[in-house]
Design an enzyme around this catalytic site. Structure first.
Site, mmCIF file in Angstrom:
data_model
loop_
_atom_site.group_PDB
_atom_site.id
_atom_site.type_symbol
_atom_site.label_atom_id
_atom_site.label_comp_id
_atom_site.label_asym_id
_atom_site.label_seq_id
_atom_site.Cartn_x
_atom_site.Cartn_y
_atom_site.Cartn_z
ATOM 1 C CG ASP A 13 -1.475 -0.887 1.664
ATOM 2 O OD1 ASP A 13 -2.265 -1.560 0.365
ATOM 3 O OD2 ASP A 13 -1.769 -2.035 2.411
ATOM 4 C CE LYS A 16 2.420 -2.489 -3.902
ATOM 5 N NZ LYS A 16 2.697 -2.743 -2.917
ATOM 6 N N GLY A 40 -4.019 -4.568 -4.742
ATOM 7 C CA GLY A 40 -5.807 -4.021 -5.182
ATOM 8 C C GLY A 40 -4.967 -3.187 -5.274
ATOM 9 C CG HIS A 41 -2.941 -1.022 -8.538
ATOM 10 N ND1 HIS A 41 -1.998 -1.813 -8.571
ATOM 11 C CD2 HIS A 41 -3.528 0.033 -9.405
ATOM 12 C CE1 HIS A 41 -1.995 -2.228 -9.616
ATOM 13 N NE2 HIS A 41 -2.036 -1.549 -10.744
ATOM 14 C CD GLN A 223 0.630 -8.938 -2.575
ATOM 15 O OE1 GLN A 223 1.754 -9.603 -3.096
ATOM 16 N NE2 GLN A 223 -0.556 -8.707 -2.541
HETATM 17 P P1 IMP Z 1 -2.516 -12.867 2.399
HETATM 18 O O1 IMP Z 1 -1.335 -12.428 1.330
HETATM 19 O O2 IMP Z 1 -3.747 -11.902 1.888
HETATM 20 O O3 IMP Z 1 -2.321 -14.046 2.198
HETATM 21 O O4 IMP Z 1 -2.315 -11.765 3.464
HETATM 22 C C1 IMP Z 1 -0.944 -11.939 4.785
HETATM 23 C C2 IMP Z 1 -0.694 -10.717 4.377
HETATM 24 O O5 IMP Z 1 -0.284 -9.750 4.175
HETATM 25 C C3 IMP Z 1 -1.796 -9.767 5.788
HETATM 26 O O6 IMP Z 1 -1.062 -9.387 6.379
HETATM 27 C C4 IMP Z 1 -2.002 -9.124 4.250
HETATM 28 O O7 IMP Z 1 -2.598 -7.675 5.136
HETATM 29 C C5 IMP Z 1 -0.673 -9.056 3.922
HETATM 30 N N1 IMP Z 1 -1.150 -8.120 2.660
HETATM 31 C C6 IMP Z 1 -1.791 -9.221 1.535
HETATM 32 N N2 IMP Z 1 -1.803 -8.326 0.304
HETATM 33 C C7 IMP Z 1 -1.545 -6.992 0.581
HETATM 34 C C8 IMP Z 1 -1.172 -6.063 -0.076
HETATM 35 O O8 IMP Z 1 -2.101 -5.928 -1.191
HETATM 36 N N3 IMP Z 1 -1.327 -4.237 0.849
HETATM 37 C C9 IMP Z 1 -1.117 -4.838 2.102
HETATM 38 N N4 IMP Z 1 -1.123 -6.161 2.753
HETATM 39 C C10 IMP Z 1 -1.148 -7.147 2.089
#
Ligand code: IMP
Length: 436
Positions: A13, A16, A40-41, A223
């Site tokens: 977040d 990007k 997501g963006h 991420q």
């Molecule tokens: P997962 O990717 O759904 O398995 O989540 C694992 C961790 O990564 C959690 O703390 C999510 O909130 C974080 N996370 C996953 N995708 C994003 C993103 O696009 N932005 C910020 N945090 C993310």
């Protein structure tokens, strides 16, 4: 344009999306190399804002080829829906290429993601519940189903039958959840195969041929560094390689082809989900008090810090130079895009964490021990702000107030990486290019 990896240098977040959107049109190929629809963006399309979760941003440019690399996990239902949404907005998806080696997120992955989080209780990771972790588990456990399997009904049925024999008892007996039949999964998934088939390609070969022809590639990270499975704050991470190295394994393009690594850093930090966060300014509802809680709330509101994918309020904190230096190392950052600088116009003074302190010891480098990170107290430098000066109209570096320039130059000095792009607002033109 040299081939570039764009990576989040914090916990995701970082903005990007805007930077990708800004530079993607300079590249011939825009490639996602890890993660899935946990990302997501928003991208601007005419008057509209469109939310992308899985589709590479290159889809917005007619001349760019958007590629979903082998390192991505694909929820085909989500992809098909996203393609339909884009087409209905007049954005063609005809150039999309999907690696046959990318793994498929299955219905049981999503069920298990939710069930596992429930089981963890207060220790939960706070996942997006999109099935990301369970899908990567199956990939590493060598029982995943890939896009190429989905394209061959016979193989898909065979693999599904074998995997369900293992998943169903876990779903039913351990978690009390629905067990799947091969037939019901096929009924949902095989129609996706028909839609996606024409996009499936040997993407590794495609990209290497493109490089030989002199084309340029933008590797679009999702991420961020501290969510990387190896280099992040494990186990509070996602399950993929979000760092720059992932661009090679996640696409089949060798590291020598990468000329530039652009790290995206917000002028402060946010995090969603659980896990340590040394500079966090806890919200009142999370037990925060006094000035810190007020500053955290101000960052959240002024920065509109709510998740695109989940809508969750993001945890907020001051810029952390320990993290920035670590991200510079593990990614080999050549330069940085500093985003959301305008949000700091809300503050009298601005704090920057320069090191941590834990049990009387100073840490200038990111600590290896998770327990240290959990108990680390930030050591701050406090810099003068530029309160209430609107910097969103600045387009040249020299137009910024002196305090703002000092803040940027201070960050460059303590992190050791030049800041080539400065973002002063959400719109594409609210950007200062400084040697990009
Ligand atoms: P997962 O990717 O759904 O398995 O989540 C694992 C961790 O990564 C959690 O703390 C999510 O909130 C974080 N996370 C996953 N995708 C994003 C993103 O696009 N932005 C910020 N945090 C993310």
């Amino acid at each position: 344009m040299p081939s570039t990896v764009l990576v989040g240098a914090q916990w995701g977040d970082e903005g990007k999306g805007k930077i990708t959107d800004l530079i993607a049109s300079d590249y011939d190929y825009v490639v996602r190399f890890q993660g899935g629809n946990n990302a997501g963006h928003t991208v601007i399309h005419g008057e509209k804002k469109l939310a992308l979760h899985l589709m590479p941003s290159g889809v917005m440019y007619e001349d760019a080829v958007p590629v979903i690399g082998n390192g991505v996990v694909v929820d085909p239902g989500v992809l098909v829906k996203e393609m339909a949404m884009l087409e209905s907005e007049g954005v063609s998806c005809k150039n999309l290429r999907i690696s046959g080696d990318a793994h498929v997120i299955m219905p049981y992955h999503k069920d298990l993601d939710g069930a596992d989080e429930k089981r963890l209780g207060s220790q939960q990771i706070g996942t997006t519940k999109r099935g990301i972790g369970p899908c990567y588990q199956d990939k590493m456990g060598r029982k995943g189903i890939r896009i190429q399997d989905l394209m061959d009904e016979k193989i898909f049925r065979l693999k599904l039958d074998a995997v369900l024999a293992q998943k169903n008892p876990v779903l039913e007996k351990i978690y009390g959840l629905h067990a799947y039949s091969v037939e019901e999964v096929c009924e949902e998934y095989l129609p996706y195969a028909q839609i996606l088939r024409k996009h499936v390609a040997e993407t590794g070969q495609l990209l290497n041929d493109a490089l030989r022809d002199g084309s340029s590639i933008l590797f679009e990270g999702a991420q961020g560094t501290l969510l990387d499975i190896d280099h992040g704050t494990y186990p509070y991470v996602t399950s993929s390689s979000c760092c720059a190295g992932g661009a090679s394994t996640g696409t089949g393009v060798g590291p020598k082809a990468i000329d530039r690594v652009l790290g995206i850093q917000k002028a402060y930090i946010t995090r969603v989900g659980g896990g340590p966060f040394p500079t966090e300014l806890k919200f009142a509802e999370d037990g925060g008090v006094g000035q810190d809680a007020a500053d955290g709330e101000l960052l959240c509101q002024a920065g509109h810090e709510f998740g695109v994918t989940t809508g969750r309020k993001r945890r907020c904190g001051w810029f952390d130079a320990v993290i920035a230096r670590y991200a510079a190392d593990v990614n080999g950052l050549t330069d940085v895009a500093l985003t959301k600088l305008d949000v700091l116009s809300a503050f009298d003074t601005i704090k920057v964490c320069v090191a941590y302190e834990c049990d009387g010891k100073r840490y200038d480098y990111f600590p290896m021990q998770q327990s240290v990170l959990f108990h680390a107290k930030p050591i701050y430098e406090e810099l003068p702000g530029w309160k209430d000066v609107d910097i969103t109209g600045c387009r040249d570096y020299t137009e910024l107030p002196e305090a703002t320039r000092s803040y940027i130059e201070y960050l460059e000095k303590i992190t050791g990486v030049p800041m080539s792009i400065i973002s002063v607002g959400p719109d594409r033109d609210q950007t200062i290019m400084r040697g990009w």
